[in-house]
Motif scaffolding. Structure first.
Motif, PDB file in Angstrom:
ATOM      1  N   ALA A 437     124.239 -14.313  31.238  1.00 60.12           N
ATOM      2  CA  ALA A 437     122.748 -15.120  31.424  1.00 60.12           C
ATOM      3  C   ALA A 437     121.569 -14.525  31.865  1.00 60.12           C
ATOM      4  O   ALA A 437     120.565 -14.488  31.517  1.00 60.12           O
ATOM      5  N   VAL A 438     121.998 -13.575  33.104  1.00 58.78           N
ATOM      6  CA  VAL A 438     121.047 -12.737  33.774  1.00 58.78           C
ATOM      7  C   VAL A 438     120.594 -11.594  32.761  1.00 58.78           C
ATOM      8  O   VAL A 438     119.440 -11.435  32.530  1.00 58.78           O
ATOM      9  N   ALA A 439     121.489 -11.072  32.117  1.00 62.37           N
ATOM     10  CA  ALA A 439     121.240 -10.051  31.000  1.00 62.37           C
ATOM     11  C   ALA A 439     120.114 -10.651  29.947  1.00 62.37           C
ATOM     12  O   ALA A 439     119.383 -10.121  29.910  1.00 62.37           O
ATOM     13  N   TRP A 440     120.608 -11.551  29.497  1.00 61.80           N
ATOM     14  CA  TRP A 440     119.751 -12.467  28.581  1.00 61.80           C
ATOM     15  C   TRP A 440     118.404 -12.606  29.061  1.00 61.80           C
ATOM     16  O   TRP A 440     117.462 -12.329  28.440  1.00 61.80           O
ATOM     17  N   GLY A 441     118.147 -13.055  30.152  1.00 66.02           N
ATOM     18  CA  GLY A 441     116.740 -13.141  30.887  1.00 66.02           C
ATOM     19  C   GLY A 441     116.166 -12.113  31.085  1.00 66.02           C
ATOM     20  O   GLY A 441     114.862 -11.753  30.643  1.00 66.02           O
ATOM     21  N   LEU A 442     116.782 -11.060  31.379  1.00 63.85           N
ATOM     22  CA  LEU A 442     115.913  -9.737  31.725  1.00 63.85           C
ATOM     23  C   LEU A 442     115.418  -9.110  30.550  1.00 63.85           C
ATOM     24  O   LEU A 442     114.455  -8.463  30.472  1.00 63.85           O
ATOM     25  N   ALA A 443     116.365  -9.192  29.483  1.00 64.90           N
ATOM     26  CA  ALA A 443     115.953  -8.641  28.244  1.00 64.90           C
ATOM     27  C   ALA A 443     115.031  -9.196  27.363  1.00 64.90           C
ATOM     28  O   ALA A 443     114.754  -8.926  26.272  1.00 64.90           O
ATOM     29  N   GLY A 444     114.812 -10.749  27.787  1.00 71.36           N
ATOM     30  CA  GLY A 444     113.723 -11.483  27.096  1.00 71.36           C
ATOM     31  C   GLY A 444     114.642 -12.073  25.505  1.00 71.36           C
ATOM     32  O   GLY A 444     113.638 -12.381  24.752  1.00 71.36           O
ATOM     33  N   LEU A 445     115.991 -12.005  25.454  1.00 78.20           N
ATOM     34  CA  LEU A 445     116.623 -12.643  24.528  1.00 78.20           C
ATOM     35  C   LEU A 445     116.445 -14.013  24.284  1.00 78.20           C
ATOM     36  O   LEU A 445     116.019 -14.736  25.250  1.00 78.20           O
ATOM     37  N   ALA A 446     116.878 -14.715  23.150  1.00 78.45           N
ATOM     38  CA  ALA A 446     116.923 -16.239  23.020  1.00 78.45           C
ATOM     39  C   ALA A 446     115.670 -16.742  23.524  1.00 78.45           C
ATOM     40  O   ALA A 446     115.473 -17.699  23.995  1.00 78.45           O
ATOM     41  N   VAL A 447     114.506 -16.101  22.821  1.00 74.86           N
ATOM     42  CA  VAL A 447     113.164 -16.513  22.992  1.00 74.86           C
ATOM     43  C   VAL A 447     112.734 -17.084  24.632  1.00 74.86           C
ATOM     44  O   VAL A 447     112.097 -17.914  24.686  1.00 74.86           O
ATOM     45  N   GLY A 448     113.368 -16.350  25.444  1.00 78.65           N
ATOM     46  CA  GLY A 448     113.129 -16.563  26.873  1.00 78.65           C
ATOM     47  C   GLY A 448     113.594 -17.667  27.562  1.00 78.65           C
ATOM     48  O   GLY A 448     113.183 -18.006  28.379  1.00 78.65           O
TER      49      GLY A 448
END
Length: 506
Positions: A437-448
């Motif tokens: 979840a943190v990686a997704w947030g930092l990478a801006g994946l899944a429309v933020g």
């Protein structure tokens, strides 16, 4: 029917005594077998002088009272309400009589206690100076609640109905005669049975609500809403009838799944000594509150409703064929958790099945129903952290059930790996879900949708991991892990609520 009337007023010539006489007169007219205990005439010490009432020998009158309670099908308590509760005489009688081993016993499951006087019902008839309406609304009926729930209900006696007369102080003779006539009618009504049709209906409704296990449904709605919000380009989701019709179908599918689990897992549930709110099923079949045929008929009706809702939905969604395919796959996986022929939870695949259906399964439904494509990577990316976060809680839920599941051949991770192995798996996926979840947030994946989630997920993951490590280090891990389950289920919520609010606000 065998009825025992217990008069709890210190004076036999009181209004309560007259009400007991009137009720007994009506009950005899109804053709019941009736016995009576006037507590004021019994010879016993109302005080418990020793650490346990079982350490204090029962007087002859109390021994006879116990025999009468065991004899009776229906107990009637007539007493005045003094200072909001029962008189000292009645309280002392109950203190001495309702002892462990007779009225209840300790057990590992549920609240830790099991009532031993089940199969009986009760009637409370009480008088008071306070007007009954004021007593109900202002004081919240402390005496009635203590008798009906904390005393008789605790010992397994239900239903417990109550009849209150007041205000005695201002009542004239005609008013008191009206009360006596009502008590007499209450006794005569026993000719229809000790449980009224309304009480039977209420008990069945309560049993069905318990069987549904509604405490687990909100997360399904959250994941479904996340998928729908991710697909809706114009942001119109909650006002769209497709959204609600689609959720109705998912709700009915979840109901059918829960009821199928109840039937198939009955053998495990019966053996389960560590059942709780989170584990061990609803136990409505084990306790006999619903019959197997009733539940099976419920499954058929709910599945028919699911099919009808699916047909309704397919006439409204933008792409009917993909929506139908997603629903079919989801239904097979959901029902196949315990239902033959798949019986995935009995083949060692139950945890993965639950994680898939409650993450990508329902999220993809929301996405496709609202016009998205199942090939789009967005719903898959949104669901991965949630899938990983579900695995710790579903793995932990197998620990209390491990002994019972092993006895019926159910191959959960807790059965296959043991308690320590299940705790290790839960720890691993707790850390993986937080990191993803943190990686997704930092990478801006899944429309933020996961932007900033680390502020809430990392502390909760650390708390859960700390508790899991503590269990792993313990010499003897207890079978009941209610606190750990609550922390784990709370952890799952972040992975649905955070993207839900982020997408709803965008």
């Amino acid at each position: 029917m065998k009825v025992l009337v217990i008069l709890g007023h210190p004076r036999a010539d009181s209004l309560c005594g007259a009400l007991a006489d009137a009720f007994a007169e009506g009950a005899r007219a109804a053709g019941v077998q009736l016995r009576r205990l006037d507590l004021a005439s019994l010879d016993f010490d109302p005080h418990v002088h020793l650490p346990s009432p079982n350490d204090q020998p029962l007087e002859a009158d109390l021994c006879r009272a116990r025999e009468l309670i065991l004899w009776a099908d229906h107990l009637v308590f007539v007493y005045p309400t003094w200072w909001g509760t029962t008189p000292a005489l009645l309280k002392g009688f109950l203190d001495r009589l309702l002892a462990p081993g007779f009225a209840f016993r300790t057990c590992e499951g549920g609240i830790g206690y099991e009532g031993l006087l089940g199969g009986r019902s009760a009637q409370l008839i009480t008088t008071m100076d306070t007007p009954p309406l004021i007593h109900r609304l202002l004081y919240r009926q402390p005496g009635r609640n203590a008798m009906a729930r904390a005393t008789l209900g605790f010992c397994g006696i239900r239903p417990v109905r109550a009849l209150a007369f007041g205000s005695v102080r201002s009542a004239d003779a005609p008013r008191r005669e009206t009360w006596l006539a009502r008590a007499r009618r209450q006794g005569r009504q026993l000719a229809r049975g000790r449980v009224t049709p309304a009480e039977r209906l209420s008990d069945k409704a309560g049993a069905w609500l318990r069987a549904l296990r509604l405490q687990f449904y909100p997360m399904t709605w959250v994941a479904y809403a996340v998928g729908a919000l991710a697909a809706a380009a114009d942001g119109r989701v909650f006002g769209n009838p497709v959204f609600w019709i689609g959720y109705l179908g998912l709700f009915l599918l979840e109901v059918a799944t829960v009821l199928v689990n109840e039937v198939v897992d009955q053998g495990s549930d019966r053996r389960n000594r560590f059942f709780s709110t989170f584990t061990g099923g609803s136990r409505v079949l084990v306790e006999g509150r619903l019959g197997r045929r009733e539940v099976e008929a419920g499954i058929v009706l709910v599945l028919l409703g699911f099919c009808a809702t699916t047909a309704w939905l397919l006439g409204m969604v933008p792409a009917a064929l993909p929506a139908f395919a997603v629903l079919v796959v989801l239904a097979i996986l959901a029902l196949g958790y315990t239902s033959p022929p798949l019986m995935l939870s009995y083949r060692g695949l139950g945890e993965v099945d639950v994680a898939l259906t409650h993450s990508i399964g329902v999220m993809l439904c929301g996405f496709v129903f609202l016009g998205g494509s199942w090939r789009d990577p967005l719903p898959w990316a949104l669901s991965l952290p949630l899938l990983l976060a579900i695995l710790p809680s579903i793995t932990l839920s197998g620990i209390p059930d491990r002994e019972a599941d092993a006895a019926v051949g159910k191959r959960t991770l807790a059965v296959r790996l043991g308690t320590r192995g299940a705790l290790g798996v839960a720890l691993l996926f707790t850390l993986l879900s937080a990191a993803t979840a943190v990686a997704w947030g930092l990478a801006g994946l899944a429309v933020g949708a996961f932007a900033g989630i680390g502020w809430v997920v990392v502390p909760h993951a650390a708390w859960l991991a700390w508790r899991l490590i503590g269990r792993l280090r313990a010499d003897h891990s207890p079978a009941r892990i209610d606190g750990l389950m609550a922390v784990s289920l709370g952890y799952v919520l972040w992975f649905g609520l955070w993207p839900l609010f982020r997408l709803a606000a965008s």
